[in-house]
Design an enzyme around this catalytic site. Structure first.
Site, PDB file in Angstrom:
ATOM      1  N   GLU A 163       0.859  -1.197   0.000  1.00  0.00           N
ATOM      2  CA  GLU A 163       0.000   0.000   0.000  1.00  0.00           C
ATOM      3  C   GLU A 163       0.883   1.231   0.000  1.00  0.00           C
ATOM      4  OE1 GLU A 163      -2.714   0.472   3.248  1.00  0.00           O
ATOM      5  OE2 GLU A 163      -3.612  -1.514   3.005  1.00  0.00           O
ATOM      6  N   GLU A 177     -13.882   5.570  -0.664  1.00  0.00           N
ATOM      7  CA  GLU A 177     -14.765   4.610   0.010  1.00  0.00           C
ATOM      8  C   GLU A 177     -15.475   5.299   1.175  1.00  0.00           C
ATOM      9  OE1 GLU A 177     -12.655   0.622   0.506  1.00  0.00           O
ATOM     10  OE2 GLU A 177     -11.015   1.885  -0.223  1.00  0.00           O
ATOM     11  N   LYS A 210     -15.337   3.838   5.005  1.00  0.00           N
ATOM     12  CA  LYS A 210     -14.118   3.700   5.797  1.00  0.00           C
ATOM     13  C   LYS A 210     -14.313   4.428   7.122  1.00  0.00           C
ATOM     14  CE  LYS A 210     -10.391   2.519   4.462  1.00  0.00           C
ATOM     15  NZ  LYS A 210      -9.648   1.238   4.602  1.00  0.00           N
ATOM     16  N   GLU A 221      -9.348   9.123   5.404  1.00  0.00           N
ATOM     17  CA  GLU A 221      -9.449   7.698   5.094  1.00  0.00           C
ATOM     18  C   GLU A 221     -10.359   7.441   3.894  1.00  0.00           C
ATOM     19  OE1 GLU A 221      -8.161   4.878   6.002  1.00  0.00           O
ATOM     20  OE2 GLU A 221      -7.611   4.857   8.116  1.00  0.00           O
TER      21      GLU A 221
END
Length: 346
Positions: A264, A314, A317, A327
């Site tokens: 990541e 997203e 999250k 996030e």
């Protein structure tokens, strides 16, 4: 009139062209993108797989064995890191449970799905579940080996930079005592099986935690000159320094042969922090794509397999952690498949 070329010159030009093409492909294949699914409005799985193909993204990290996504990956030739979720660790300390998990989520799709790594848990070292990681890795490896696939599918685990007690200068990198107790035998396991350590590397997090000592250009790959001199190595960006600190820590526990795959890395395009902007996210990720082809000062010339976090913004999250609202803003694309910013994977 066209110039007349000798046959030898034509052959040389063809060979050079093929070599350049191969180098371009090798560079492109260094980059993958993490496919997180913590969103209420994300596209259907088959459409996401098509996006990977049309965007020329040849690698994917899946955090759990979502059956619809795995089915859509059949025949795609996308290389996959498949995650074994943290909540399955205890279960995987049973050999029979591990064998069943591998059968259901790997063997049932192989070779139509091109698995390259199994990530046994994500960022649980050090912590309460840390002691479960190696037994689970061994059992998953045994199940894969029993199917004759130990050379094709590597078993590892993903850690974050919190495993480092010392990270500066990079040559002094070492694990915390708590992390070392768990990681030392894991590193031996990785070395004996020629498997990499998966590492989540975020210069963004290091920067926002140390704005007094780290300059933004150093974190964004835009520093015009060397920032850190460390013996024979010179560092112009924070990403290299963080990866090499991990390499130094590996060397200290007998893992000099273990490679690092950056499982990541990314930069948020929003979420409240002044540096979490669309332009900074585009700058970081585009520079990351170009940079990882070249390796780090410690491993110069060897491309670093790197996975950008993440494919989508997203909206589910959690926002109560260290990064807060950011996030939810690491995506390269919006849920409607429009790009958050323009980026080139070639």
């Amino acid at each position: 009139m066209a110039a007349i070329r000798s046959p030898t010159l034509v052959v040389m030009m063809l060979v050079l062209g093929l070599l350049v093409a191969c180098l371009d492909v090798a560079g492109a294949q260094s980059i993958g993108v993490c496919y997180g699914m913590s969103g209420s409005d994300l596209p259907p799985k088959p459409e996401v797989i098509e996006m990977y193909k049309t965007q020329n993204i040849g690698r994917m990290r899946l955090y759990d064995p979502n059956q619809e996504a795995l089915s859509a990956l059949r025949g795609s030739n996308i290389e996959v890191i498949l995650g074994l979720p943290n909540d399955k660790l205890q279960q995987m300390t049973s050999e029979s449970e591990a064998k069943t998990w591998v059968q259901n989520n790997v063997l049932n799709y192989y070779p139509d799905v091109k698995f390259v790594y199994i990530a046994v848990s994500n960022e649980v070292i050090p912590g309460g579940q840390a002691q479960l990681v190696l037994p689970a890795m061994r059992n998953i490896y045994s199940a894969i080996a029993a199917a004759g696939l130990q050379g094709q599918i590597k078993v590892s685990t993903a850690v974050d930079s919190g495993v480092l007690g010392v990270s500066f200068p990079p040559s002094n990198g070492s694990f915390t005592d708590a992390a070392r107790a768990t990681l030392e035998p894991i590193v031996q396991f990785l070395a004996s099986n020629q498997a990499p350590l998966l590492a989540n590397v975020y210069p963004y997090i290091s920067y926002i935690d140390n704005t007094g000592s780290i300059q933004l250009p150093y974190a964004l790959f835009t520093s015009p000159s060397v920032v850190v001199n460390d013996g024979q190595y010179q560092y112009q960006n924070l990403f290299d320094a963080m990866v090499d600190a991990l390499y130094s820590a590996l060397e200290r526990v007998g893992g000099s042969s273990v490679e690092i795959v950056v499982s990541e890395s990314g930069w948020p395009s929003g979420g409240g922090n002044p540096v979490a902007t669309v332009e900074n996210a585009r700058t970081y990720n585009q520079n990351l794509i170009q940079h990882v082809k070249n390796g780090t000062p410690k491993r110069s010339g060897k491309a670093i397999q790197t996975y950008i976090f993440a494919m989508f913004n997203e909206n589910q999250k959690p926002t109560d952690g260290h990064l807060g609202e950011a996030e939810r803003h690491f995506g390269l694309f919006n849920p409607d498949k429009s790009p958050v910013y323009q980026i080139n994977f070639n």
